[in-house]
Scaffold this motif. Sequence first.
Motif, PDB file in Angstrom:
ATOM      1  N   GLY A 126       5.234 -10.022  -2.412  1.00 48.51           N
ATOM      2  CA  GLY A 126       4.401  -9.264  -3.331  1.00 48.51           C
ATOM      3  C   GLY A 126       2.961  -9.714  -3.348  1.00 48.51           C
ATOM      4  O   GLY A 126       2.266  -9.584  -4.350  1.00 48.51           O
ATOM      5  N   ASP A 127       2.491 -10.258  -2.211  1.00 52.09           N
ATOM      6  CA  ASP A 127       1.131 -10.801  -2.180  1.00 52.09           C
ATOM      7  C   ASP A 127       0.199 -10.035  -1.238  1.00 52.09           C
ATOM      8  O   ASP A 127      -0.898 -10.493  -0.927  1.00 52.09           O
ATOM      9  N   PHE A 128       0.642  -8.873  -0.769  1.00 52.48           N
ATOM     10  CA  PHE A 128      -0.162  -8.023   0.115  1.00 52.48           C
ATOM     11  C   PHE A 128      -0.525  -8.718   1.429  1.00 52.48           C
ATOM     12  O   PHE A 128      -1.509  -8.369   2.069  1.00 52.48           O
ATOM     13  N   ALA A 129       0.270  -9.699   1.845  1.00 52.00           N
ATOM     14  CA  ALA A 129      -0.070 -10.448   3.062  1.00 52.00           C
ATOM     15  C   ALA A 129       0.147  -9.627   4.326  1.00 52.00           C
ATOM     16  O   ALA A 129      -0.505  -9.863   5.341  1.00 52.00           O
ATOM     17  N   SER A 130       1.051  -8.668   4.276  1.00 52.28           N
ATOM     18  CA  SER A 130       1.353  -7.869   5.469  1.00 52.28           C
ATOM     19  C   SER A 130       1.339  -6.398   5.102  1.00 52.28           C
ATOM     20  O   SER A 130       2.230  -5.907   4.410  1.00 52.28           O
ATOM     21  N   LEU A 131       0.307  -5.685   5.555  1.00 50.98           N
ATOM     22  CA  LEU A 131       0.157  -4.277   5.222  1.00 50.98           C
ATOM     23  C   LEU A 131       0.482  -3.390   6.411  1.00 50.98           C
ATOM     24  O   LEU A 131       0.158  -3.716   7.549  1.00 50.98           O
ATOM     25  N   ARG A 132       1.113  -2.258   6.124  1.00 49.94           N
ATOM     26  CA  ARG A 132       1.345  -1.250   7.149  1.00 49.94           C
ATOM     27  C   ARG A 132       0.185  -0.258   7.141  1.00 49.94           C
ATOM     28  O   ARG A 132      -0.535  -0.119   6.162  1.00 49.94           O
ATOM     29  N   ALA A 133       0.040   0.454   8.246  1.00 56.04           N
ATOM     30  CA  ALA A 133      -1.105   1.357   8.401  1.00 56.04           C
ATOM     31  C   ALA A 133      -0.938   2.651   7.615  1.00 56.04           C
ATOM     32  O   ALA A 133      -1.880   3.426   7.487  1.00 56.04           O
ATOM     33  N   ALA A 197      -9.873   0.497   8.186  1.00 56.17           N
ATOM     34  CA  ALA A 197      -9.539   0.855   6.811  1.00 56.17           C
ATOM     35  C   ALA A 197      -8.429  -0.045   6.272  1.00 56.17           C
ATOM     36  O   ALA A 197      -8.458  -0.460   5.108  1.00 56.17           O
ATOM     37  N   THR A 198      -7.454  -0.364   7.125  1.00 51.91           N
ATOM     38  CA  THR A 198      -6.355  -1.230   6.712  1.00 51.91           C
ATOM     39  C   THR A 198      -6.873  -2.618   6.325  1.00 51.91           C
ATOM     40  O   THR A 198      -6.441  -3.199   5.318  1.00 51.91           O
ATOM     41  N   LEU A 199      -7.803  -3.149   7.115  1.00 51.92           N
ATOM     42  CA  LEU A 199      -8.388  -4.448   6.789  1.00 51.92           C
ATOM     43  C   LEU A 199      -9.170  -4.387   5.481  1.00 51.92           C
ATOM     44  O   LEU A 199      -9.110  -5.310   4.660  1.00 51.92           O
ATOM     45  N   ARG A 200      -9.898  -3.299   5.302  1.00 51.60           N
ATOM     46  CA  ARG A 200     -10.664  -3.115   4.067  1.00 51.60           C
ATOM     47  C   ARG A 200      -9.717  -3.066   2.866  1.00 51.60           C
ATOM     48  O   ARG A 200      -9.967  -3.687   1.821  1.00 51.60           O
ATOM     49  N   ILE A 201      -8.614  -2.341   3.023  1.00 48.28           N
ATOM     50  CA  ILE A 201      -7.626  -2.222   1.951  1.00 48.28           C
ATOM     51  C   ILE A 201      -7.019  -3.583   1.630  1.00 48.28           C
ATOM     52  O   ILE A 201      -6.887  -3.959   0.464  1.00 48.28           O
ATOM     53  N   GLN A 202      -6.670  -4.332   2.669  1.00 44.89           N
ATOM     54  CA  GLN A 202      -6.052  -5.638   2.445  1.00 44.89           C
ATOM     55  C   GLN A 202      -6.979  -6.571   1.674  1.00 44.89           C
ATOM     56  O   GLN A 202      -6.540  -7.282   0.765  1.00 44.89           O
ATOM     57  N   ASP A 203      -8.256  -6.550   2.009  1.00 43.87           N
ATOM     58  CA  ASP A 203      -9.228  -7.381   1.296  1.00 43.87           C
ATOM     59  C   ASP A 203      -9.295  -6.983  -0.182  1.00 43.87           C
ATOM     60  O   ASP A 203      -9.305  -7.850  -1.072  1.00 43.87           O
ATOM     61  N   GLU A 204      -9.339  -5.675  -0.428  1.00 40.64           N
ATOM     62  CA  GLU A 204      -9.445  -5.191  -1.807  1.00 40.64           C
ATOM     63  C   GLU A 204      -8.188  -5.528  -2.608  1.00 40.64           C
ATOM     64  O   GLU A 204      -8.270  -5.998  -3.757  1.00 40.64           O
TER      65      GLU A 204
END
Length: 219
Positions: A126-133, A197-204
Amino acid sequence: MTGATAAPTLRGAAVGRGIGIGLMYGLFRPRVLGAWRVPATGPVILAVNHAHNLDGPMLMGTAPRPVHFLIKKEAFVGPLDPFLRGIGQLKVDRTTVDRTAITQALGVLHDGGVLGIFPEGTRGEGDFASLRAGLAYFAVRGGAPIVPVAVLGSTERPGRLIRALPPLRSRVDVVFGDAFQAGDGSGRRTRKALDEATLRIQDELTAHLENARRLTGRL
């Protein structure tokens, strides 16, 4: 459309929200922070961390608008299948490119609805460490802002009566963050644009989760 391909309805999601409110506030003590950050109208995506099976129902019962969640097909078994469809939830096959789910999700956004997504794809830390596209695709293609949501407290300790749930009447924090756009404004949907965009989302999302933990004292 009917049956397995029936489009989710706002009315169904509204019923689901009513059920969620009754159950979540009846069984637990949700503390909701920043709900005003969710746009009152128009398409929006709620990106939620996922550490416990309670997280989805908790958000459905605390969000200020009815939510259509993308839920793995494995949850649609037995009587849960018609029930989840009836409350406006979307079944998705995570093992393939599920065009029906994609079309329905984009339809929710096109109609100005709220799409709920677990961007990690499955329950984890639950820490957003791995995001899907997928989240980036829906945000860019659907032109919808993303509101990060942190659900905290659902995994701290098991309940006495039902070990799989937090203790009854325990506090669960639901923290909504500021809405942001995933794309760069160009409207590009190339692989590179979606990766960026995925990287931007992960940072946010990661920044929001850290802020939510500080705000609630759940460090």
